[in-house]
Design a protein around this motif. Structure first.
Motif, short mmCIF file in Angstrom:
data_model
loop_
_atom_site.label_atom_id
_atom_site.label_comp_id
_atom_site.label_asym_id
_atom_site.label_seq_id
_atom_site.Cartn_x
_atom_site.Cartn_y
_atom_site.Cartn_z
N VAL A 1 -9.55 2.07 -0.82
CA VAL A 1 -10.27 3.34 -0.72
C VAL A 1 -10.14 4.17 -2.00
O VAL A 1 -10.64 5.29 -2.08
N GLY A 2 -9.43 3.62 -3.00
CA GLY A 2 -9.36 4.29 -4.31
C GLY A 2 -8.39 5.46 -4.38
O GLY A 2 -8.58 6.38 -5.17
N ASP A 3 -7.35 5.45 -3.55
CA ASP A 3 -6.34 6.50 -3.59
C ASP A 3 -5.21 6.08 -4.53
O ASP A 3 -4.16 5.58 -4.11
N GLY A 4 -5.42 6.29 -5.83
CA GLY A 4 -4.48 5.84 -6.86
C GLY A 4 -3.10 6.47 -6.73
O GLY A 4 -2.09 5.81 -7.01
N ASP A 5 -3.04 7.74 -6.32
CA ASP A 5 -1.75 8.41 -6.18
C ASP A 5 -0.89 7.72 -5.12
O ASP A 5 0.31 7.50 -5.31
N LEU A 6 -1.53 7.42 -3.99
CA LEU A 6 -0.78 6.77 -2.90
C LEU A 6 -0.34 5.37 -3.33
O LEU A 6 0.80 4.96 -3.07
N GLY B 1 4.27 -3.85 -4.48
CA GLY B 1 3.02 -3.98 -5.23
C GLY B 1 2.63 -5.42 -5.48
O GLY B 1 1.80 -5.70 -6.35
N LEU B 2 3.22 -6.31 -4.69
CA LEU B 2 2.98 -7.75 -4.94
C LEU B 2 1.49 -8.08 -5.04
O LEU B 2 1.07 -8.81 -5.93
N SER B 3 0.70 -7.52 -4.14
CA SER B 3 -0.73 -7.83 -4.14
C SER B 3 -1.59 -6.69 -4.65
O SER B 3 -2.81 -6.71 -4.50
N VAL B 4 -0.94 -5.68 -5.24
CA VAL B 4 -1.71 -4.59 -5.87
C VAL B 4 -2.19 -5.09 -7.24
O VAL B 4 -1.44 -5.78 -7.94
N PRO B 5 -3.43 -4.77 -7.61
CA PRO B 5 -3.92 -5.24 -8.92
C PRO B 5 -3.01 -4.80 -10.06
O PRO B 5 -2.39 -3.74 -10.00
N GLU B 6 -2.96 -5.63 -11.10
CA GLU B 6 -2.05 -5.35 -12.22
C GLU B 6 -2.36 -4.02 -12.88
O GLU B 6 -1.45 -3.30 -13.30
N GLU B 7 -3.67 -3.65 -12.98
CA GLU B 7 -4.00 -2.40 -13.65
C GLU B 7 -3.52 -1.18 -12.86
O GLU B 7 -3.46 -0.08 -13.39
N LEU B 8 -3.14 -1.39 -11.59
CA LEU B 8 -2.60 -0.28 -10.79
C LEU B 8 -1.08 -0.40 -10.65
O LEU B 8 -0.47 0.25 -9.80
N VAL C 1 -7.95 11.07 11.08
CA VAL C 1 -7.62 9.93 10.22
C VAL C 1 -7.78 10.37 8.77
O VAL C 1 -8.80 10.97 8.40
N SER C 2 -6.76 10.13 7.95
CA SER C 2 -6.84 10.59 6.56
C SER C 2 -7.46 9.55 5.64
O SER C 2 -7.98 9.89 4.58
N ALA C 3 -7.39 8.28 6.02
CA ALA C 3 -8.07 7.23 5.23
C ALA C 3 -8.42 6.08 6.16
O ALA C 3 -7.64 5.74 7.06
N TRP C 4 -9.59 5.48 5.94
CA TRP C 4 -10.10 4.44 6.85
C TRP C 4 -10.65 3.29 6.03
O TRP C 4 -11.39 3.49 5.07
N LEU C 5 -10.26 2.07 6.43
CA LEU C 5 -10.78 0.87 5.77
C LEU C 5 -11.43 -0.02 6.82
O LEU C 5 -10.74 -0.63 7.65
N PRO C 6 -12.77 -0.10 6.81
CA PRO C 6 -13.44 -0.95 7.81
C PRO C 6 -13.12 -2.43 7.57
O PRO C 6 -12.99 -2.86 6.41
#
Lengths: 342, 390
Positions: A100-105, A54-61, A188-193
């Motif tokens: 993509v806003g998948d908080g669970d993942l 989670g090094l680069s994951v936002p702190e709130e997540l 594809v289950s999730a896509w980030l352009p």
């Protein structure tokens, strides 16, 4: 302008380096060579506790809120240790999940509960925001419910279960598990352009950082051996044939490191020439790691050719990383086609 | 880890760019030595009068007193503007000046530093000898103390611009006891002193900016010694560190421009198949792409070096890594140009003339020899950075 890491950034790298040296020593690769998975579950959980995923994951997540620069320093240490496990695809998948806003993942990856493997298309294969089609090589996807595909247009997550028949194949690198999936036609289950976030460029920087870590580890291993190994009554490092080989390894390591820093900042700040800098980092770091790994075998002489010595681990990981996210020829073709650096 | 220039620094860059554009030399650099001297000094004088000489030199010596970052910006813009290398002023600005600043007495600084910046004098270097090249400390040009003078006899070689120089940073042997590194003295030599004879050496590119210098009982005041008699080795080493520090930055920017020019050239010229442009040839295209990547990485390495110097205050032995890579790269790029030119490379064009690729190719052989050969740089890296046994 100060291209060197700050004191805080160096501290972070040191903590990661100490942890990896303790929990994932290079000898673990030999110990686990016959296991189905390269991933050491205990060490993987330890990495999660340390916050590596989670090094680069936002702190709130639940992350540390750092950036590409800090990730590059971490991956340099992973390269130095030839760390086994799908670190690259897992860390990048967390970024994709955030975007993509998948908080669970995000939460599952940060906690070390979900590892994500890397999928590389073989010639003729394609992927886009909807589907992936063709033959795939899977890298460290044994325990991974998801695999990540990275390309200049975007990044995709695909469920491993959708890939059909996945066959393990022998890997050149005992620290990497390789498998083949043929005739894939999967959703594809999730896509980030890339236009939203250039995950491919980020992947190039992190791959280059691992290659630099290897180039540095080879320089250090050869230097240490040249100081202690004696022949003709003197350390072999007094001979210019050996000394100059070590000096050239130092040049290559310094060059790769500098370009990785430059590219990390370029991608993080969205410079106009970020793509050129990132592709350049991959090319320069791969060259540094290739020549340093080869020189390291040579400096170690007969010992360098043994399974017991780490020299072959560097050679083999370099081969994997050179081929991940595009090889030298592909990047050179783009580097000459892009506008001149800024 | 950042690449951000402050608002002041960006403003400074704009000013530099504008000034260079408005004030750069308009006519071609002459080929004859006397003409080169006047041309280089006049250009240095223009910079000094405009307030642009010695960006990072302290204000008390006539400089701007700014940081290495502004110095970097100046070198970058200077290189981008396609301006001539400082050549005749190189030793004064990059060797002798910085050495005097750190090691000379106040009266020596007062006499020389402003003259160097103002483009009033040309300095040359008297280090190498026929018997002391890479093994510099083996130098044997001797100096006897006689009253208030040193009396110098011997020979120096590879002295660029000696035939047009006013002053020389000269290394002489004042003692033969102790190790060869002891007993060397660093002295300021007036090149107009009786007993000095200068003979130009013609080099493989046909030019003659190199000289050998002969000294026959040349009397130099003891007051011209910098540091102490017999303690000149450490003074000389501080000079070489400066040379291998930021002094190559303008050259690197020029090299990056050269690579871009070559890419354009390869798009315009017919390639080896006689039909398509050279850039359509896979091998040439990959070598050009590799060169573009390598000069980009060279810039990153220079930025790392400047960041390191800014933190430690002095250029370290890492400068040898930049010097080694840069000079080898210059040769690769010069060779690549010849391979793009093909048969046209047989036509000799001086490197001072636009399109002078063949002259530049011949000149490039000097780059991995001067300022410490690539082999010496590898020794320094092995011994001083990696700590390998000698």
């Amino acid at each position: 302008m100060d291209l060197l890491p700050s004191a805080d950034q160096l501290d972070l790298a040191r903590v990661a380096a100490d942890f990896l040296a303790e929990e994932l020593p290079r000898d673990r690769i030999r110990q686990r060579a016959d296991e189905s998975s390269s991933l050491d579950p205990h060490a993987w959980a330890g990495c999660a506790d340390l916050g590596l995923f989670g090094l680069s994951v936002p702190e709130e997540l639940g992350g540390a809120g750092c950036g590409v620069e800090e990730e590059a320093l971490l991956f340099r240490e992973l390269g130095r240790q030839v760390a086994p496990g799908p670190f690259l695809s897992t860390v990048l998948a967390a970024q994709l999940a955030v975007a993509v806003g998948d908080g669970d993942l995000v939460a599952s990856v940060v906690a070390g509960k979900t590892a994500v493997g890397l999928a590389a298309l073989r010639p003729g294969g394609t992927f886009n925001e909807h589907r992936v089609r063709g033959d795939l090589d899977l890298i460290d996807a044994v325990d991974a419910p998801l695999v990540l595909l990275l390309g200049p247009a975007g990044a995709a997550l695909v469920e491993t279960a959708q890939l059909g028949d996945v066959q393990p194949v022998p890997s050149i690198d005992p620290g990497v598990r390789l498998a083949a999936a043929s005739g894939v036609d999967a959703p594809v289950s999730a896509w980030l352009p890339a236009a939203v976030q250039p995950l491919y460029l980020r992947g190039l920087v992190l791959t280059a950082a691992m290659l630099v870590g290897i180039a540095e580890a080879c320089r250090d291993a050869s230097t240490e051996y040249a100081k202690t190994r004696e022949q003709f009554g003197r350390p072999i490092g007094v001979n210019q044939a050996v000394k100059h080989k070590c000096a050239d390894m130092a040049v290559q390591a310094e060059l790769g490191m500098a370009q990785v820093y430059f590219a990390a900042v370029s991608v993080a700040s969205g410079r106009d020439d970020a793509e050129l800098q990132a592709r350049t980092a991959k090319v320069v770091a791969a060259h540094a790691a290739t020549v340093n790994a080869a020189s390291n075998v040579q400096v170690h002489g007969g010992m360098g050719y043994t399974w017991e010595n780490d020299a072959h681990l560097f050679v083999k990981r370099v081969e994997v990383l050179e081929n991940v996210l595009g090889g030298r020829t592909e990047h050179l073709g783009q580097i000459i086609a892009l506008p001149a650096p800024q | 880890m950042d690449l951000d220039f402050s608002a002041d620094q960006r403003d400074f860059r704009d000013q530099v760019r504008t000034w260079l554009h408005d004030n750069k030399p308009r006519h071609e650099r002459p080929r004859a030595a006397a003409g080169i001297r006047e041309y280089d000094l006049a250009w240095q004088r223009t910079q000094f009068e405009g307030g642009w000489a010695g960006i990072s030199w302290p204000t008390e010596y006539g400089g701007r007193g700014l940081s290495l970052i502004e110095q970097l910006i100046w070198f970058e813009e200077y290189g981008r503007a396609g301006l001539p290398s400082v050549d005749a002023n190189f030793v004064g600005l990059n060797h002798a000046g910085p050495t005097l600043m750190t090691r000379a007495r106040d009266d020596q600084k007062a006499q020389h530093l402003r003259q160097i910046l103002a483009g009033e004098v040309v300095w040359c270097q008297g280090f190498s000898e026929p018997g002391a090249g890479s093994d510099l400390a083996a130098l044997s040009t001797r100096a006897e103390i006689d009253g208030d003078d040193l009396v110098v006899s011997g020979q120096k070689i590879w002295t660029s611009f000696a035939h047009v120089a006013d002053w020389q940073e000269l290394l002489v042997r004042t003692s033969r006891t102790g190790s060869k590194h002891q007993g060397i003295t660093w002295v300021i030599c007036d090149m107009h002193t009786p007993g000095i004879e200068v003979r130009p050496i013609r080099t493989m590119d046909g030019e003659a900016e190199f000289c050998e210098v002969f000294y026959d009982d040349v009397r130099i005041p003891l007051a011209n010694v910098v540091g102490e008699v017999d303690q000149g080795w450490s003074v000389a080493m501080s000079t070489l560190s400066f040379e291998r520090g930021t002094a190559f930055t303008a050259g690197q920017v020029r090299l990056a421009s050269t690579v871009e020019q070559l890419i354009e050239l390869a798009k315009e010229r017919t390639g080896p198949d006689g039909r398509r442009p050279a850039i359509a040839d896979d091998e040439l295209a990959r070598r050009l792409a590799t060169a573009r990547a390598e000069v980009a990485a060279l810039r990153a390495m220079t930025y790392v070096g400047i960041s390191r110097s800014a933190r430690t205050g002095t250029p370290g032995p890492e400068g040898s890594i930049v010097k080694l890579y840069y000079s080898e790269m210059v040769k690769h790029v010069a060779r690549l140009a010849m391979d793009i030119l093909g048969q046209d490379g047989l036509r000799y064009v001086s490197r001072w003339v636009p399109g002078g690729w063949s002259g530049n190719y011949l000149y490039s052989y000097s780059q991995t020899i001067g300022g410490g050969t690539s082999e010496v740089q590898r020794n320094i890296i092995g011994d001083r950075i990696l700590g390998l046994p000698r």
